[in-house]
Write an enzyme that holds these catalytic residues in place. Sequence first.
Site, mmCIF file in Angstrom:
data_model
loop_
_atom_site.group_PDB
_atom_site.id
_atom_site.type_symbol
_atom_site.label_atom_id
_atom_site.label_comp_id
_atom_site.label_asym_id
_atom_site.label_seq_id
_atom_site.Cartn_x
_atom_site.Cartn_y
_atom_site.Cartn_z
ATOM 1 N N CYS A 56 24.694 52.096 53.615
ATOM 2 C CA CYS A 56 25.352 50.831 53.958
ATOM 3 C C CYS A 56 24.417 49.995 54.829
ATOM 4 C CB CYS A 56 26.670 51.085 54.677
ATOM 5 S SG CYS A 56 27.556 49.580 55.118
ATOM 6 N N CYS A 101 45.690 12.653 46.488
ATOM 7 C CA CYS A 101 45.911 12.643 47.933
ATOM 8 C C CYS A 101 45.392 13.950 48.532
ATOM 9 C CB CYS A 101 47.386 12.436 48.254
ATOM 10 S SG CYS A 101 48.461 13.789 47.736
ATOM 11 N N CYS A 109 38.430 36.581 37.419
ATOM 12 C CA CYS A 109 37.154 36.317 36.764
ATOM 13 C C CYS A 109 37.315 35.871 35.325
ATOM 14 C CB CYS A 109 36.263 37.561 36.822
ATOM 15 S SG CYS A 109 36.898 38.972 35.889
ATOM 16 N N CYS A 127 31.566 59.586 44.014
ATOM 17 C CA CYS A 127 32.786 60.106 44.644
ATOM 18 C C CYS A 127 33.052 59.503 46.012
ATOM 19 C CB CYS A 127 32.709 61.624 44.767
ATOM 20 S SG CYS A 127 31.414 62.218 45.884
ATOM 21 N N CYS A 157 54.729 40.357 32.084
ATOM 22 C CA CYS A 157 54.340 41.136 30.911
ATOM 23 C C CYS A 157 53.144 42.012 31.234
ATOM 24 C CB CYS A 157 54.030 40.210 29.738
ATOM 25 S SG CYS A 157 52.592 39.157 30.001
#
Length: 853
Positions: free
Chosen positions: A611, A525, A683, A624, A676
């Site tokens: 960028c 469904c 991935c 850095c 745990c």
Amino acid sequence: MAEGNNKEEVIHLNNFPCHRGKEWMAVREGPITISDSSDEEGIPMLVTPATEQQEDDLDDDVILTEDDSEDEYGGFLDLESGKKEGEAKPGPSSKQTADDIVNPRLEQKVIILGENGLLFPESEPLEVQNQSSEDSETELLSNPGEPAASVDDQLIGEEYWLDHPYFQAPNPQPQERTNQVVPQERHSESEMGPMFFRHDFPEPAFPRPEPQQEGIPGPASPQPAHPLGELEDQQLAIDEDPGPAFPLSGPQEANLANMWEQEAAEVDQDLIPLLVKETEARFPDVASGYVEEIIHLKNYYDLNVLCNFLLENPDYPKREDRLIIHPSSSLLASQDDAKLPKIDFFDYSKLTPLDQRCFIQAADLLMADFKMLSSQDIKWALHELKGHYAITRKAFSDAIKKWQELSPETSGKRKKRKEMNQYSFIDFKFEQGNIKIEKRMFFLENKRRHCRYYDHQALLPAVKQEQEFYEQKIKEMAEHEDFLLALQMNEEQYQKDGQLIECRCCYGEFPFEELTQCADAHLFCKECLIRYAQEAVFGSGKSELSCMEGSCTCSFPTSELEKVLPQTILYKYYERKAEEEVAAAYADELVRCPSCSFPALLDSDVKRFSCPNPRCRKETCRKCQGLWKEHNGLTCEELAEKDDIKYRTSIEEKMTAARIRKCHKCGTGLIKSEGCNRMSCRCGAQMCYLCRVSINGYDHFCQHPRSPGAPCQECSRCSLWTDPTEDDEKLIEEIQKEAEEEQKRKNGENTFKRIGPPLEKPAEKVQRVEALPRPVPQNLHPQMPPYAFVHPPFPLPPVRPVFNNFPINMGPVPAPYVPPLPNVRVNYDFGHMHVPLEHNLPMHFGPQPRHRF
């Protein structure tokens, strides 16, 4: 000639029964009108005899105008294919020469007919002199024995009528062209100079060469015929040595190249701004004016060539304000910006009050829509809803619909339409957010007779827009209701026939239209698929939507996902899928901007990251993540030590990052909340939460039994179960101690400053407060103090209480204490004035003790 037929009339002189010199001379004084139909009177065509040539007075010329077509020209008119090419041909007549001088732009054809009616084509190229029209006219008029003026007038009239569209052929046939020769005095080329004729009307910037046929020379392109009035301002261009149109050499080629450049420059005036705009949209950092300079210097009139040039030369001048983005850049375009959302006139919070004119038109429209409602009520509701027509009409429609559903019937039979009277009313109610408008509105006794109607074009733009919006929304809502009704009827029919199909996930029964399937045709469904995709995309961060059947390894097709999933889940699914595919293909080269998280591919040996996001455009260090303009020439450690504040900030960022584990495969950040220490990334990679190494299964952890929280006595492996908070605190303390020790070693003890958050002072011990005494209700009448508890002098046997043997001195057992009501100030928990009982005794204490009086 019939009307609409533009074909030229060709006169064959050999077809006349008599000799051309007898009857022709008798009628040459008057004009001859040639017409195909006696009923239709076309434009008369004057046929005048040509001037006899001195060389041969037996041959006459027939002058045919050339068609304006640019596609078919330069053809050969073959009147008899058996004629030999080597026969002698007479020269042109003086009439032809005169007409060439008077009308230089008119390209004419000379067809020389012999006595037997055969065509004598010219085979030898003729020389054409560069002579002005005035000199030619003077020489022609100076010839004695010829009426030159009359001949010119007749020639001009004849050519003018032949140029009329009435006589032009609809499908012109290719004809042969020959150059005209004027027997005049030759001038040197240096005196006259080559001149090229140029049209006033627009032509192609790059003309194509004319194919040569039968070795006959001719001009490069046909020159259309025009009336004489349009040719007064034109120049006469006559080439001294006519030859093939291509190739040209010498000054002719130079002049032709200049003409081409001039015409191309005129065409490119509109092309250059468009090229500059598109190039700057793809290269927003290019300096202003540089693209236009490249276009003019290198003649780059192709967008692809310009882009390739800038890509091959990345050191092009850049603008100083690199953060300013071109508004038409394709990088800024998105699916939301592609189509601006329309205003939702049903959302009260986004509406602004309209002016008085719109208010009046909206009120008139509403009074025409609801004729049983008072105009005062309509104007009141319109005023409360900021004068907007759409939202007010929707509120009235909802109120009327609710009244129709809830109003009682006057009789047992169901009526198609409810009767309205003066006692009927509707409850106008509008609720949206914090806005709530209510009013009871009574119907009129009779419908409103006079209403003001508006034409659609007479409405104000704001009112017209709201009216169209309301009609569109009502149509969509009606279609949606019809769709839901169809689904309901379909489900009822499935259920009636017993054909409902079971979902393989929730095991509910649904019609086939409400099911989806995987690639192996397992049916589920739509609700199950939506929840499964939402959990996989937002919860687990996976893009693999495999089949929910346990034994099936197939996935859901993209077409099924697009039909079922909402837009938010579908967009997130595509985003996750793209991230995983890029990370799998370029795991080592994928870098994200530290400022805007924009992903990009960067070679592993490149340290500077620029960028590509047009809204960011920052250059940072790959290691850095500091700004490159401050990092240039310094290592990451030297840059961090250069500024004490930045050094402390970098250490604190490391302490913050200590809580985050990053996947060694895809770099995704992981934080453990519970469970745990075996961490699984989206991935598929597994890692230990304590030592952060890649693992496979549970063999990495200690397998020996031991007490919870105690270290293993047999091995030194990581523990499977630990408190994540304690582990993170230990790691943060280690980083802090190392940084503080290094700071003490460099700067000394005196200049030591604590790194990290300040120490928290221990909480002060608060003295324990005993339990507060039980609050005694403040009664209106004071309660009498109970008598002192006195033990009886001797024990008495217990007496079981019966309905008629209660002792006189023993009152009823009090009920358990009930706290006072919050809104009642008087508790009415009064003790009996004459029955001294102890009210504070617990219920299990037993009967009340006896008292002595």
